[in-house]
Write a protein that holds these residues in place. Structure first.
Motif, PDB file in Angstrom:
ATOM      1  N   ARG A  22      -8.032   0.635 -12.205  1.00 22.00           N
ATOM      2  CA  ARG A  22      -7.047  -0.387 -11.530  1.00 22.00           C
ATOM      3  C   ARG A  22      -7.695  -1.110 -10.508  1.00 22.00           C
ATOM      4  O   ARG A  22      -7.478  -2.309 -10.333  1.00 22.00           O
ATOM      5  CB  ARG A  22      -5.785   0.272 -11.006  1.00 22.00           C
ATOM      6  N   LYS A  23      -8.752  -0.381  -9.739  1.00 16.38           N
ATOM      7  CA  LYS A  23      -9.424  -0.995  -8.649  1.00 16.38           C
ATOM      8  C   LYS A  23     -10.645  -2.119  -9.281  1.00 16.38           C
ATOM      9  O   LYS A  23     -10.554  -2.967  -8.647  1.00 16.38           O
ATOM     10  CB  LYS A  23      -9.940   0.075  -7.618  1.00 16.38           C
ATOM     11  N   ASN A  24     -11.089  -1.389 -10.191  1.00 15.98           N
ATOM     12  CA  ASN A  24     -12.136  -2.719 -11.099  1.00 15.98           C
ATOM     13  C   ASN A  24     -11.389  -3.862 -11.522  1.00 15.98           C
ATOM     14  O   ASN A  24     -11.990  -4.784 -11.715  1.00 15.98           O
ATOM     15  CB  ASN A  24     -12.883  -1.826 -12.073  1.00 15.98           C
ATOM     16  N   ARG A  25      -9.981  -3.632 -11.688  1.00 13.93           N
ATOM     17  CA  ARG A  25      -9.208  -4.753 -12.147  1.00 13.93           C
ATOM     18  C   ARG A  25      -8.804  -5.951 -11.197  1.00 13.93           C
ATOM     19  O   ARG A  25      -8.288  -6.789 -11.321  1.00 13.93           O
ATOM     20  CB  ARG A  25      -8.162  -4.731 -13.114  1.00 13.93           C
ATOM     21  N   ILE A  75      -4.766  -0.847  -4.212  1.00 13.94           N
ATOM     22  CA  ILE A  75      -4.349   0.535  -4.092  1.00 13.94           C
ATOM     23  C   ILE A  75      -4.005   0.969  -3.008  1.00 13.94           C
ATOM     24  O   ILE A  75      -4.794   0.983  -2.088  1.00 13.94           O
ATOM     25  CB  ILE A  75      -5.605   1.287  -4.683  1.00 13.94           C
ATOM     26  N   THR A  76      -2.834   1.472  -3.055  1.00 16.00           N
ATOM     27  CA  THR A  76      -2.213   2.047  -1.373  1.00 16.00           C
ATOM     28  C   THR A  76      -1.888   3.694  -1.618  1.00 16.00           C
ATOM     29  O   THR A  76      -1.129   3.659  -2.723  1.00 16.00           O
ATOM     30  CB  THR A  76      -1.120   1.257  -1.152  1.00 16.00           C
ATOM     31  N   ILE A  77      -2.191   4.317  -0.662  1.00 13.03           N
ATOM     32  CA  ILE A  77      -1.783   5.795  -0.838  1.00 13.03           C
ATOM     33  C   ILE A  77      -0.644   5.985   0.378  1.00 13.03           C
ATOM     34  O   ILE A  77      -1.004   5.638   1.485  1.00 13.03           O
ATOM     35  CB  ILE A  77      -3.056   6.515  -0.605  1.00 13.03           C
ATOM     36  N   ILE A  78       0.544   6.656  -0.149  1.00 12.90           N
ATOM     37  CA  ILE A  78       1.484   6.835   0.653  1.00 12.90           C
ATOM     38  C   ILE A  78       1.517   8.257   0.471  1.00 12.90           C
ATOM     39  O   ILE A  78       2.015   8.879  -0.273  1.00 12.90           O
ATOM     40  CB  ILE A  78       2.699   5.943   0.644  1.00 12.90           C
ATOM     41  N   SER A  79       1.603   8.940   1.896  1.00 18.17           N
ATOM     42  CA  SER A  79       1.818  10.442   1.740  1.00 18.17           C
ATOM     43  C   SER A  79       2.363  10.967   2.827  1.00 18.17           C
ATOM     44  O   SER A  79       2.397  10.302   3.773  1.00 18.17           O
ATOM     45  CB  SER A  79       0.243  10.988   1.840  1.00 18.17           C
ATOM     46  N   GLY A  80       3.206  12.087   2.580  1.00 20.88           N
ATOM     47  CA  GLY A  80       4.224  12.545   3.482  1.00 20.88           C
ATOM     48  C   GLY A  80       3.343  13.418   4.480  1.00 20.88           C
ATOM     49  O   GLY A  80       3.764  14.353   5.348  1.00 20.88           O
ATOM     50  N   THR A  81       2.001  13.676   4.280  1.00 22.36           N
ATOM     51  CA  THR A  81       1.215  14.330   5.243  1.00 22.36           C
ATOM     52  C   THR A  81       1.130  13.641   6.602  1.00 22.36           C
ATOM     53  O   THR A  81       1.057  12.572   6.685  1.00 22.36           O
ATOM     54  CB  THR A  81      -0.565  14.401   4.505  1.00 22.36           C
ATOM     55  N   MET A 101      -1.582  -7.590  -7.542  1.00 18.87           N
ATOM     56  CA  MET A 101      -0.951  -6.533  -8.084  1.00 18.87           C
ATOM     57  C   MET A 101      -1.165  -5.426  -7.081  1.00 18.87           C
ATOM     58  O   MET A 101      -2.429  -5.277  -6.834  1.00 18.87           O
ATOM     59  CB  MET A 101      -1.126  -6.257  -9.532  1.00 18.87           C
ATOM     60  N   LYS A 102       0.076  -4.937  -6.517  1.00 20.36           N
ATOM     61  CA  LYS A 102      -0.108  -3.617  -5.823  1.00 20.36           C
ATOM     62  C   LYS A 102       0.281  -2.414  -6.276  1.00 20.36           C
ATOM     63  O   LYS A 102       1.779  -2.478  -6.559  1.00 20.36           O
ATOM     64  CB  LYS A 102       0.545  -4.100  -4.444  1.00 20.36           C
ATOM     65  N   THR A 103      -0.261  -1.314  -6.224  1.00 18.98           N
ATOM     66  CA  THR A 103       0.334  -0.139  -6.663  1.00 18.98           C
ATOM     67  C   THR A 103       0.230   0.849  -5.937  1.00 18.98           C
ATOM     68  O   THR A 103      -0.711   0.947  -4.873  1.00 18.98           O
ATOM     69  CB  THR A 103      -0.612   0.321  -8.026  1.00 18.98           C
ATOM     70  N   GLY A 104       1.006   1.761  -5.722  1.00 18.13           N
ATOM     71  CA  GLY A 104       1.121   2.738  -4.589  1.00 18.13           C
ATOM     72  C   GLY A 104       1.232   4.390  -5.364  1.00 18.13           C
ATOM     73  O   GLY A 104       1.533   4.613  -6.463  1.00 18.13           O
ATOM     74  N   PHE A 105       0.443   5.192  -4.564  1.00 22.26           N
ATOM     75  CA  PHE A 105       0.288   6.507  -4.964  1.00 22.26           C
ATOM     76  C   PHE A 105       0.428   7.589  -4.042  1.00 22.26           C
ATOM     77  O   PHE A 105      -0.001   7.428  -2.861  1.00 22.26           O
ATOM     78  CB  PHE A 105      -1.207   6.849  -5.701  1.00 22.26           C
ATOM     79  N   ILE A 148       6.280  -4.101   1.420  1.00 23.00           N
ATOM     80  CA  ILE A 148       5.143  -4.701   0.783  1.00 23.00           C
ATOM     81  C   ILE A 148       5.676  -4.940  -0.772  1.00 23.00           C
ATOM     82  O   ILE A 148       6.468  -4.340  -1.125  1.00 23.00           O
ATOM     83  CB  ILE A 148       4.114  -3.555   0.910  1.00 23.00           C
ATOM     84  N   ASP A 149       5.030  -6.019  -1.234  1.00 23.76           N
ATOM     85  CA  ASP A 149       5.433  -6.293  -2.667  1.00 23.76           C
ATOM     86  C   ASP A 149       4.596  -5.396  -3.644  1.00 23.76           C
ATOM     87  O   ASP A 149       3.440  -5.363  -3.573  1.00 23.76           O
ATOM     88  CB  ASP A 149       4.623  -7.717  -3.049  1.00 23.76           C
ATOM     89  N   TRP A 150       5.258  -4.535  -4.210  1.00 26.02           N
ATOM     90  CA  TRP A 150       4.775  -3.412  -4.927  1.00 26.02           C
ATOM     91  C   TRP A 150       5.104  -3.735  -6.463  1.00 26.02           C
ATOM     92  O   TRP A 150       6.351  -4.212  -7.015  1.00 26.02           O
ATOM     93  CB  TRP A 150       5.426  -2.180  -4.562  1.00 26.02           C
ATOM     94  N   GLN A 151       4.328  -3.205  -7.485  1.00 27.98           N
ATOM     95  CA  GLN A 151       4.762  -3.132  -8.787  1.00 27.98           C
ATOM     96  C   GLN A 151       5.177  -1.863  -9.128  1.00 27.98           C
ATOM     97  O   GLN A 151       6.191  -1.681  -9.807  1.00 27.98           O
ATOM     98  CB  GLN A 151       3.205  -3.349  -9.743  1.00 27.98           C
ATOM     99  N   PHE A 152       4.366  -0.737  -8.718  1.00 26.14           N
ATOM    100  CA  PHE A 152       5.213   0.686  -8.876  1.00 26.14           C
ATOM    101  C   PHE A 152       4.615   1.623  -7.834  1.00 26.14           C
ATOM    102  O   PHE A 152       3.478   1.173  -7.207  1.00 26.14           O
ATOM    103  CB  PHE A 152       4.894   1.101 -10.396  1.00 26.14           C
TER     104      PHE A 152
END
Length: 170
Positions: free
Chosen positions: A58-61, A65-71, A1-5, A113-117
């Motif tokens: 979430r990482k322990n499960r 984890i992917t971070i997508i930033s406009g920086t 499962m992939k999640t983005g922040f 990428i295959d994302w969940q949210f």
């Protein structure tokens, strides 16, 4: 499962909204973060403790984890040192490198990428991401409000409907 922040406003507390508004975001990315004072102050930007514990769980499960930033990508060393300073768990990080808008950039990454949210703090950017994913990349996405105390974040739920291997429409 992939999640983005998103980084600013989700993982990093952005009480003043410095990166949420185009003018202050432009000022920080194009000038202030290049100064000595800007680099020092960036390092001490506070972490959102609720997001940190959520990321860690979430990482322990075993989630990715992917971070997508406009920086700006030119600030990679600055962002990387901040992530290490606070021991933020993540697998991948994407920083903006092109002149396209923030929503276009984030939607392009999310389409590949295959994302969940994906979790975003800016409503306008989140709404635009959903519109771009649905219209340009044929990936149905929904936007939901997610309240955390006094803070409101926007959860983009992505249902992948792949046409080919890279997630782009044929």
């Amino acid at each position: 499962m992939k999640t983005g922040f998103d980084l600013d406003g989700v993982i990093i507390k952005d009480r003043l909204g410095l990166t949420r508004y185009w003018l202050t975001g432009w000022f920080c990315n194009c000038y202030f973060f290049y100064t000595r004072l800007g680099r020092v102050l960036y390092r001490y930007r506070p972490i959102d403790k609720k997001t940190y514990s959520w990321l860690k769980n979430r990482k322990n499960r075993g989630e990715k984890i992917t971070i997508i930033s406009g920086t700006n990508k030119d600030h990679y060393r600055l962002v990387y040192s901040w992530l290490n300073f606070y021991r933020i768990p993540y697998d991948f990080i994407y920083l903006k490198e092109k002149e396209n808008g923030i929503a276009e950039y984030k939607a392009e990454i999310l389409a590949r990428i295959d994302w969940q949210f994906y979790l975003e703090d800016n409503y306008q950017v989140a709404e635009e991401i959903v519109n771009i994913l649905t219209s340009q990349y044929n990936q149905p996405a929904r936007l939901r409000k997610w309240k955390r105390g006094r803070q409101i974040l926007y959860l983009i739920l992505i249902k992948n409907n792949r046409k080919n291997n890279n997630g782009l429409k044929s």
